[in-house]
Structure formats: structure tokens, C-alpha cells
Design a protein around this motif. Sequence first.
Motif, PDB file in Angstrom:
ATOM      1  N   LEU A   1       0.861  -1.155   0.077  1.00 30.55           N
ATOM      2  CA  LEU A   1      -0.030   0.025   0.217  1.00 30.55           C
ATOM      3  C   LEU A   1       0.902   1.172   0.046  1.00 30.55           C
ATOM      4  N   ASN A   2       1.851   1.164   0.868  1.00 32.05           N
ATOM      5  CA  ASN A   2       2.769   2.561   1.098  1.00 32.05           C
ATOM      6  C   ASN A   2       3.415   2.570  -0.442  1.00 32.05           C
ATOM      7  N   PHE A   3       4.164   1.566  -0.951  1.00 29.61           N
ATOM      8  CA  PHE A   3       4.787   1.666  -2.273  1.00 29.61           C
ATOM      9  C   PHE A   3       4.101   2.290  -3.443  1.00 29.61           C
ATOM     10  N   PHE A   4       2.754   1.534  -3.610  1.00 31.29           N
ATOM     11  CA  PHE A   4       1.760   2.019  -4.719  1.00 31.29           C
ATOM     12  C   PHE A   4       1.217   3.444  -4.404  1.00 31.29           C
ATOM     13  N   SER A   5       0.956   3.726  -3.278  1.00 30.39           N
ATOM     14  CA  SER A   5       0.454   5.002  -2.983  1.00 30.39           C
ATOM     15  C   SER A   5       1.630   6.235  -3.090  1.00 30.39           C
ATOM     16  N   HIS A   6       2.735   5.884  -2.967  1.00 32.89           N
ATOM     17  CA  HIS A   6       3.859   6.586  -2.999  1.00 32.89           C
ATOM     18  C   HIS A   6       4.222   7.149  -4.611  1.00 32.89           C
ATOM     19  N   LEU A   7       3.965   5.969  -5.678  1.00 36.17           N
ATOM     20  CA  LEU A   7       4.434   6.186  -6.787  1.00 36.17           C
ATOM     21  C   LEU A   7       3.787   7.668  -7.244  1.00 36.17           C
ATOM     22  N   PRO A   8       2.367   7.962  -7.427  1.00 35.66           N
ATOM     23  CA  PRO A   8       2.100   9.109  -7.882  1.00 35.66           C
ATOM     24  C   PRO A   8       2.245  10.583  -6.981  1.00 35.66           C
ATOM     25  N   ILE A   9       2.486  10.142  -5.528  1.00 36.90           N
ATOM     26  CA  ILE A   9       2.529  11.555  -4.914  1.00 36.90           C
ATOM     27  C   ILE A   9       3.767  11.856  -4.473  1.00 36.90           C
ATOM     28  N   ALA A  10       4.651  11.213  -4.455  1.00 36.94           N
ATOM     29  CA  ALA A  10       6.087  11.404  -4.111  1.00 36.94           C
ATOM     30  C   ALA A  10       7.359  11.030  -5.090  1.00 36.94           C
ATOM     31  N   ASP A  11       7.753  11.872  -5.870  1.00 36.74           N
ATOM     32  CA  ASP A  11       8.956  11.546  -6.797  1.00 36.74           C
ATOM     33  C   ASP A  11      10.269  11.670  -5.999  1.00 36.74           C
ATOM     34  N   SER A  12      10.274  11.066  -4.901  1.00 38.62           N
ATOM     35  CA  SER A  12      11.626  11.278  -3.966  1.00 38.62           C
ATOM     36  C   SER A  12      11.706  10.002  -3.262  1.00 38.62           C
ATOM     37  N   ALA A  13      13.214   9.605  -3.417  1.00 35.06           N
ATOM     38  CA  ALA A  13      13.678   8.236  -2.949  1.00 35.06           C
ATOM     39  C   ALA A  13      13.763   8.472  -1.238  1.00 35.06           C
ATOM     40  N   VAL A  14      14.044   9.606  -0.823  1.00 37.26           N
ATOM     41  CA  VAL A  14      14.180   9.805   0.614  1.00 37.26           C
ATOM     42  C   VAL A  14      12.827   9.535   1.257  1.00 37.26           C
ATOM     43  N   LEU A  15      11.438  10.203   0.662  1.00 36.91           N
ATOM     44  CA  LEU A  15      10.286   9.987   1.388  1.00 36.91           C
ATOM     45  C   LEU A  15       9.819   8.673   1.110  1.00 36.91           C
ATOM     46  N   LEU A  16      10.230   7.977   0.174  1.00 37.97           N
ATOM     47  CA  LEU A  16       9.655   6.527  -0.273  1.00 37.97           C
ATOM     48  C   LEU A  16      10.450   5.604   0.922  1.00 37.97           C
ATOM     49  N   ILE A  17      11.781   5.737   1.223  1.00 37.00           N
ATOM     50  CA  ILE A  17      12.771   4.920   2.063  1.00 37.00           C
ATOM     51  C   ILE A  17      12.275   5.134   3.344  1.00 37.00           C
ATOM     52  N   SER A  18      11.998   6.556   3.716  1.00 32.04           N
ATOM     53  CA  SER A  18      11.743   6.680   5.401  1.00 32.04           C
ATOM     54  C   SER A  18      10.291   6.121   5.418  1.00 32.04           C
ATOM     55  N   SER A  19       9.298   6.360   4.501  1.00 30.42           N
ATOM     56  CA  SER A  19       7.996   5.743   4.956  1.00 30.42           C
ATOM     57  C   SER A  19       8.051   4.386   4.671  1.00 30.42           C
ATOM     58  N   SER A  20       9.080   3.737   4.017  1.00 32.54           N
ATOM     59  CA  SER A  20       8.934   2.367   4.139  1.00 32.54           C
ATOM     60  C   SER A  20       9.529   1.693   5.421  1.00 32.54           C
ATOM     61  N   ILE A  21      10.374   2.463   5.913  1.00 30.20           N
ATOM     62  CA  ILE A  21      10.900   1.812   7.175  1.00 30.20           C
ATOM     63  C   ILE A  21       9.764   2.252   8.267  1.00 30.20           C
ATOM     64  N   ASN A  22       9.146   3.522   8.263  1.00 28.93           N
ATOM     65  CA  ASN A  22       8.132   3.944   9.319  1.00 28.93           C
ATOM     66  C   ASN A  22       7.087   2.982   9.353  1.00 28.93           C
ATOM     67  N   ILE A  23       6.597   2.504   8.044  1.00 33.41           N
ATOM     68  CA  ILE A  23       5.570   1.824   8.055  1.00 33.41           C
ATOM     69  C   ILE A  23       5.690   0.368   8.628  1.00 33.41           C
ATOM     70  N   VAL A  24       6.832  -0.294   8.725  1.00 27.10           N
ATOM     71  CA  VAL A  24       7.132  -1.186   9.637  1.00 27.10           C
ATOM     72  C   VAL A  24       6.737  -1.086  10.919  1.00 27.10           C
ATOM     73  N   PHE A  25       6.967   0.088  11.616  1.00 25.47           N
ATOM     74  CA  PHE A  25       6.966   0.492  12.940  1.00 25.47           C
ATOM     75  C   PHE A  25       5.408   0.737  13.178  1.00 25.47           C
ATOM     76  N   ILE A  26       4.741   1.432  12.470  1.00 24.63           N
ATOM     77  CA  ILE A  26       3.292   1.661  12.245  1.00 24.63           C
ATOM     78  C   ILE A  26       2.516   0.419  12.236  1.00 24.63           C
ATOM     79  N   SER A  27       2.985  -0.524  11.322  1.00 25.98           N
ATOM     80  CA  SER A  27       2.269  -1.793  11.242  1.00 25.98           C
ATOM     81  C   SER A  27       2.387  -2.604  12.596  1.00 25.98           C
ATOM     82  N   LEU A  28       3.690  -2.571  13.095  1.00 23.44           N
ATOM     83  CA  LEU A  28       3.768  -3.394  14.230  1.00 23.44           C
ATOM     84  C   LEU A  28       3.188  -2.721  15.402  1.00 23.44           C
ATOM     85  N   SER A  29       3.270  -1.338  15.587  1.00 22.04           N
ATOM     86  CA  SER A  29       2.571  -0.777  16.759  1.00 22.04           C
ATOM     87  C   SER A  29       0.991  -1.090  16.776  1.00 22.04           C
ATOM     88  N   LEU A  30       0.328  -0.691  15.449  1.00 20.39           N
ATOM     89  CA  LEU A  30      -1.141  -0.974  15.308  1.00 20.39           C
ATOM     90  C   LEU A  30      -1.300  -2.445  15.724  1.00 20.39           C
TER      91      LEU A  30
END
Lengths: 241, 561
Positions: free
Chosen positions: B434-463
Motif C-alpha cells: 500500500l505504501n509503495f503503490f500510493s507513493h508512486l504518484p504522490i512523491a517523486d522522492s527516494a528519501v520519502l519512499l525509503i523513510s516511509s517504508s521504514i516507518n510503515i514497519v513500526f506503524i504496522s507493528l505498533s497497530l
Amino acid sequence: MIKIQNVTKRFGSFTAVDDLNLEIPEGEFFGFLGPNGAGKTTTIKMITGLFAPTAGQIFINGFDVQKEPNLAKMYIGYIPDEPFLYDKLTGKEYLYFSGGLYKIDKDILKSRIDELTETLEIGSWINKLTEEYSRGMCQRIIIASALLHNPKVIVIDEPMVGLDPQSSLIVKRILKQKSKQGTAIFMSTHILSIAEELCGRVAIIKDGKIIFENSMAVFEEFKNKHDGKFESLFLELTKNL
Amino acid sequence: MFEILHVLKYKFIGFVKFNNEFRYDNFIKSVGSTLVFIAFAIGTFSFTINVIGYLIEEIHVGLFLLHRFLSMLMFVFFFSINAGNIVVAYSTLYKSKEVSYLMTKPLSHSNLFIIKLLDNFFYSSATFLLIGGAVLFGYGTYFKLDMLFYPFTIVFIFLPFVFIAAILGAIILIVLMKLASKFGLKFVIFLLAVFYIISLFTFFKLTNPKFLVNEVMKHYPNVDQSFSFLDPFFSIFLPNHWFTESLYWYVNLRFDLVLPYVSLLILTCGFLFICVILFGQKYYYKTWLISLELTSNRESLLERIKFFRFGQKSIFNPQTEVLLKKEFRQFFRDPSQWIHLSVMLFLISIFIFSIAKVDLIKTLPFLQTVTYLIIFLFNSFLISSITLRFLYPILSIEAEAFWKMKSAPLNPKKLILCKFIPAFLITLFIAEGLNFFSHLPIADSAVLLISSSINIVFISLSLSVLNFGLGIYFVTFNEKNPIRVASSQGASLSFLLNLVYLVVLVVVLFVPVSEHFMFITNNVSQNVNLFIWSTLALGIICFMICFGMFSLSGKILKRDF
């Protein structure tokens, strides 16, 4: 094999079991009798680790059920009064599941399942989902699951509930055989004739306390001193004073 | 009629008595669920006012386009209620113990059908009623409508609208059951899914929002007037169109034009209600019998995988092996589980598809930040919904059969991990996708994609841990229907904590995301450390939740059974 030491169980202000002491050696068939609400199921649930005692200790083959639960439970085969199974598993899958919980080797487990399926006359029902089973069939699967790991202690709560005469006969035969092989059997029942037929020793519990405990021979003497009926003696002992 | 009222009376008495029994954990659950509902209603109310204000005052879309956007939303809303009712109705009408019990009583099948239909409607549509009520309240407040508006729209517009969706759901379910006996349940569900996808696709294709906006904007600033000639021909047949047309003409104070649409809603609702009663009379008992037979057709493609066969040897130790196999089999043999997961994945696909054309690059940094955070937050909300629905009830659905595990020589920690890890890994897989495919159109940035991919691990684990842990804390072995467990009071409290977590998420991510878009647009220097700090903060929160919830779960599993 089973040692119950000064065990008490309270639910809030209600004392279900009060300072209970019992010892069942290996090979003994022990009958645990008592009226409804006397504390039979609570005691059984403490032996099997479903309830924690408020005070006291229970040992199975020398292992404290509370302190070393996994070692103690390894020796117990438990048959509850209500045969709840997983609806979405077949009988065979349930037996594999039960065997896995007791870490039985897969090849041994496979032959044990086949053997018990035959002994308990489960037949082709073994491959059907348990949600399709009658109560009696559920009970047979649970009995099979309790015997899979050759337990040294069998704890049974009302073994004949829901069983047809044929199944009752099979269960009685298996239990007698297990007892002869050295398995300690702790059985709670309302059916006095079963206790009379199977047990070597009985105890009667009322309001959480043991009011009678002795061998079946002594019990017979008591019985004959009354009108010779087991029921009359039971009612006499358990009546409200 | 007497039979229906008699049963409903005792259902009500049972409900009231159950809730009057004071217990500390029940009290916490009640307070928690009340807070959730209040927070949700206030949030929806405030969100509605702000969105309408933004569209009317900032973007100047005008009244006509506003109501067409609303119509599209209501179309999706209609589908959600409809699909939700089909899923819940399967449990309520066919799988509940109450039905089996009442079938043995001298109660007519059609009356039993009506009782369970009402039960199902209030159960599955209660949340939608709450959301809809709050939206209507926000709508009325924004347009400063008179007090009559609220009871009028709720009784004559909103309720019939929801009823139409719910009744259609029940009718579709009966037809499905009838067809399933001939073609198999899975094939029929597959057909239904295809039908829904085609319907949604066709609706948005023919409605063509882009064309509509362009055509209306040609008349700017006179964009409040009706451009109904632009509507596609089929819209007149759709309840969402009747709904929004009623509101449009109400705001324009043209009550003579409100009445035809309101009449259409009420008459359709009445007509469908009669249809469903007749349908129930004729087919409910027959399909109930079919539902009993359907349970035997269990072998699915997934179940044929050798790895999940009990007799097959495995690389895991025997306890882990049987626990995993049991979880897997139970999940895929329970239609209320896998159908609901499929519906959720379908909605996620629609979400990804719908944001595919969002272009953030050409907008202002603030708007970019807000849009990005809303999409990221919605991703997290979807993860929260999945974990609440599937991880919260994971222990409760063991129900009375849990005695086997509790009396077996099984370490509670192993049980917790065997239940949690596979569910978490599947959640993480969905979340990362979900994170990857929703980032494709909205953020043309490797930094944003990498950080959100790591964050999503913590978010998924927390929830996941939060919902799993609270599901164990509020475990109820009396109810094994996962849908009912996931909408219990304890689940509401869990949902409240999920919302709190999402708020914390925005606080933690706002600064780094905002700085990032400033950097991209204005070429000012970017502090990557801000992303590292925010990830660290999420990691610490995650650790605290994991520690707290796993300690709590271990203690709860030692309780008396």
C-alpha cells in the motif's frame, strides 16, 4: 501420581474448594463424586491447569502444575464434560493438532491416530469437519485426543455424557485397560453405577470439602449397612444438615 | 407480528440486562466505546464543515459540482453498506446459533427472517448511521439550514437510502446462497466481486468527473445553478443521485423539487422491503438448509498446498507447526474471514487506483505536505482497520475450544507468537504494498519512499500489537463470530487508541515532510536528520507498545479459563 495438597479455590467471597487433600497413586481408578456445584469441575480444572488454586499445590508425577505447568501437563490426558472442538477442522486434523501440542513424533502420531480411530469406532467421520459431528462423536474425538500421548494420568469430567451405550462400553473398556496398565485415573461422575463398576476408591465432595473418602470395599460396607443401594448412601451423605 | 415483537422484546431485555451488570472491565469498555463514538462524530462533523468550506470558498466549485462530488461519495458509501451487509448478513442470517435455536421453535420462517434482518441492519449499519448523521449535521450547519432539515433528512432521505443498500444486500445474499448450491460458494462470490468491480469502474467511467468539472467551470462564476443535462442517463436510477438531488434542492429552498426525489427514495425502500419479505418467505428456510450443506465443500486451492497439511512433516517444531496449520485452516475455511479480507483488499485497490492521478509536484509545499500526510494517514488508517478486524478477535475466536491449548503443555509466549507473527507478516506485506503503490504518484522522492517504508514497519507493528494485545485483554470466549468480536465495546476502545496513535503519527511526521516539500519546491537545504529523528520516535513508541502489550497478554493468558 496426582497429589493435591491443601488446595483452596475462591471466586470472590465464594469458596468453591476448601482445603482439599488427595493422593492418587499410579494404576488407581479414583471416583470423584458429589452433587451439582460441590466443586468437582473446579478441582478438575485446577488439576489440568485451567484454574489456578487460591492456595495449596497440585503435583502431577512430582511436577507442580503452577510452577512447572508444561512438564506436569505432559503427563495428563484431559476429557472435559463439554466436548468443544474447532468447528473448521476435521477430526483427523484435530487429532494431529492435539498430538503436535504434546510434541509427538509424526510417524508415531499417524499410527496412534489410526489405532484410536479404529478402537473408538470413529470410522469415516474422522475426515469430516467437526461442526458436522454429533455430541457423541465429538466426545469420541476428545477421548482419542486425550489418549494420543499415552498419558500417565487421565482426568475425566462426566465421561459418559452424550455417549450412546455402544460408545460407553468402549470408553469403559479403554479406561479399565489403561488403569490396569498403570495409568492413574481421576474421574468425576454423577452416574453412581459407573463409579461402582469402575472405581477402586471414591471420594465425595460437598460444598468444596471432602465428606467421604475410602476404598470401594469400605464404601460397599457402608452401603450394605443402609438399604444396600448406592444412591441412598450418596443421598444420605450429601443431604443438607 | 406478535411473534416478532415477542422475540425482539426478549432480545432487548437480554441486551439491557447484560449491560447493566457492573464489572470494571465492562465499565472501561463502555466509556471507551462512548468516547470513540463521540470523537468520531465530532471529527466527522468538523471535517464535513471544513471540506465543504474549502470546496465552496477556496476552490469555488459551486453548489452543483459539490453535490455531484457528494453523489460519487454516496455511491461508494452505498456499495460499502451493501457489501458490509452481505458479509454480516451471512453470519447473522445463516451462521448464528440463535437462528439454529429459533428454527426449532414454532416461529414462522418469514418472521424469523424479519427478526434477523432487523438485527443485521442495526448491527452492520450502526456505524454508517453515526457517520451519516454527523455528515448531515455538518452539512446543515455549514449551509445554516433550519432545524427541520435534520429530522427530515435523517428520516426521509438518509434512513431510506441506507435501508435500500441493506435490503439489496440481503436480497443479493439469498440469491447468492441459491446459486451457490448449484455453482459453489467461491465461484458465486468471485462473480459478485467481478460485478462490483465492473459497476464501480463503469460508474466512474460514465460519470467522468474531469469532463463534468471542465464543462461546469466554463460557466464560472455561475456554477451554483443546475447542470443536470451533463448527468449520464443512468444516474436517474441511482439512489445516491436521488439523495444528493434532494439535498441540492433543499439548499436552494426548492421544496417542490425535493419531494419527487424523497418520494423515490421512500417508495423504492418500501418496494424493496416488500420484495425482501416475499423473498425471505419463499427462500430463507431453503437457503438456510443450503448453508448447512455448503460447509462440507471445504477443500480450496490454498488448502491443497502440502506445507499446510497436518500429516506432512515440517521444519518447525511440532507445537509451532500445528499452531500455524490450525490458524491457516481455520481462516480459510471461515467465509466471514476470507471474504472480509478480500473486500478490504478490494477497497485498498480502489484507493490506490483513485490516487493514481494525483499530481503533487505542481502544487504549493503546504498543500503537498497536507495531501501527502492525508494519504499516508489514510494508509495507516487502513492498516489500523485490518489489524482491528483480524488481529483483535484472534484469541476470542478460539472460543470454548481454547481449553485444549490451555490444558496442553504449551508455553503462553509460544501461543502468542504463533498467533501474532503470521498475522503481522501478512499485515506488513499489505502495508508495504500500500505504501509503495500510493507513493508512486504522490512523491517523486527516494528519501520519502525509503523513510516511509521504514516507518510503515513500526506503524504496522505498533497497530498490530495494540489491537492484538487489547483483543487478548478484552478476550471473550463466548462469541466466536470474528465480525461481532471486532465490533464489540472492547474493540471500540481499541479503535480509540488507534486514533490517538494516528494523531501522534501526524505530529511526528509533519515537520520532516513539510521541510522535504519545501526543499523540493524552493530548493532550500534539506535536513535528512529530521526523518531519522521521526523514525526513531516511531521506533521508541513501537517498542513501548510492544513491551506493554506483550507483558499484558502473557499475564492475561495465565488467567482462569
